[in-house]
Design an enzyme around this catalytic site. Structure first.
Site, short mmCIF file in Angstrom:
data_model
loop_
_atom_site.label_atom_id
_atom_site.label_comp_id
_atom_site.label_asym_id
_atom_site.label_seq_id
_atom_site.Cartn_x
_atom_site.Cartn_y
_atom_site.Cartn_z
N ARG A 31 0.83 -1.21 0.00
CA ARG A 31 0.00 0.00 0.00
C ARG A 31 0.86 1.26 0.00
O ARG A 31 0.58 2.22 -0.73
CB ARG A 31 -0.94 -0.01 1.20
CG ARG A 31 -2.02 -1.04 1.10
CD ARG A 31 -2.90 -1.03 2.33
NE ARG A 31 -3.86 -2.13 2.26
CZ ARG A 31 -4.48 -2.63 3.31
NH1 ARG A 31 -4.26 -2.14 4.52
NH2 ARG A 31 -5.33 -3.62 3.16
N GLN A 53 10.02 -11.49 4.29
CA GLN A 53 8.82 -12.29 4.56
C GLN A 53 8.89 -13.64 3.84
O GLN A 53 8.62 -14.69 4.42
CB GLN A 53 7.57 -11.51 4.15
CG GLN A 53 6.26 -12.24 4.40
CD GLN A 53 5.81 -13.06 3.21
OE1 GLN A 53 5.90 -12.63 2.07
NE2 GLN A 53 5.34 -14.25 3.48
N ASN A 55 11.52 -15.27 2.71
CA ASN A 55 12.58 -16.10 3.28
C ASN A 55 12.14 -16.71 4.61
O ASN A 55 12.37 -17.89 4.86
CB ASN A 55 13.86 -15.29 3.45
CG ASN A 55 15.01 -16.14 3.91
OD1 ASN A 55 15.21 -16.34 5.09
ND2 ASN A 55 15.77 -16.66 2.94
N TYR A 93 15.96 -10.54 12.21
CA TYR A 93 16.28 -10.64 10.80
C TYR A 93 15.33 -9.77 9.98
O TYR A 93 15.77 -9.00 9.13
CB TYR A 93 16.20 -12.11 10.36
CG TYR A 93 16.14 -12.31 8.87
CD1 TYR A 93 17.27 -12.24 8.09
CD2 TYR A 93 14.93 -12.58 8.24
CE1 TYR A 93 17.22 -12.42 6.71
CE2 TYR A 93 14.86 -12.77 6.87
CZ TYR A 93 16.00 -12.70 6.12
OH TYR A 93 15.94 -12.88 4.77
N ARG A 104 20.73 -7.84 7.99
CA ARG A 104 20.06 -9.12 8.12
C ARG A 104 21.04 -10.25 8.44
O ARG A 104 20.64 -11.33 8.87
CB ARG A 104 19.30 -9.46 6.84
CG ARG A 104 20.19 -9.99 5.74
CD ARG A 104 19.48 -10.10 4.41
NE ARG A 104 20.19 -10.92 3.45
CZ ARG A 104 21.31 -10.61 2.84
NH1 ARG A 104 21.90 -9.45 3.09
NH2 ARG A 104 21.87 -11.42 1.97
#
Length: 145
Positions: A31, A53, A55, A93, A104
């Protein structure tokens, strides 16, 4: 029976909630950046959130399988504690990847280490079960003797 799996169930629910949080973050990012499905590319900020997300979702079934194997065959409390560490590392992460791809790395290595420990604990528990159940060899008694 339930008293032998309640911690595993609680960590499983927390993991599902964490996955839901990650999914929601992708929806909010879509969005914010105006990226409609099925598109998966856009500004680097969106792509980092999306990759974090995806991963995390890819590793979630592996985590669940190891959590339950370690808890059922080795020790529920240890498996649940390792599960909480894994979920925390995955959250770090996600937040790190959202900020910068280089942030990360430490959490992903830590979460992979926790998975390796869960693999080892699961394998030891299953090996102990097979040896004691089918061969009659109780390794724990031999170690404490």
């Amino acid at each position: 029976m339930l008293d032998q799996i309640h911690w595993l169930a609680a960590v499983t629910v927390l993991g599902v909630l964490e996955q839901a949080y990650f999914f929601l973050q992708v929806i909010y990012a879509r969005r914010l950046f105006g990226i409609s499905p099925p598109k998966i590319s856009g500004p680097p900020e969106f792509e980092r959130i999306f990759r974090a997300q995806v991963n995390s979702s890819e590793y979630f079934p592996i985590f669940l399988a190891l959590l339950w194997q370690a808890g059922l065959f080795f020790h529920q409390g240890l498996a649940a504690a390792l599960g909480l560490l894994y979920l925390y590392a995955r959250y770090c992460y996600f937040v790190g990847y959202k900020a910068s791809s280089s942030e990360r790395l430490t959490p992903i290595y830590f979460s992979a280490g926790v998975l390796w420990i869960l693999i080892a604990v699961s394998a030891l528990g299953i090996l102990h079960f097979f040896l004691s159940h089918y061969v009659g060899l109780n390794v724990l008694q031999l170690l404490t003797a």
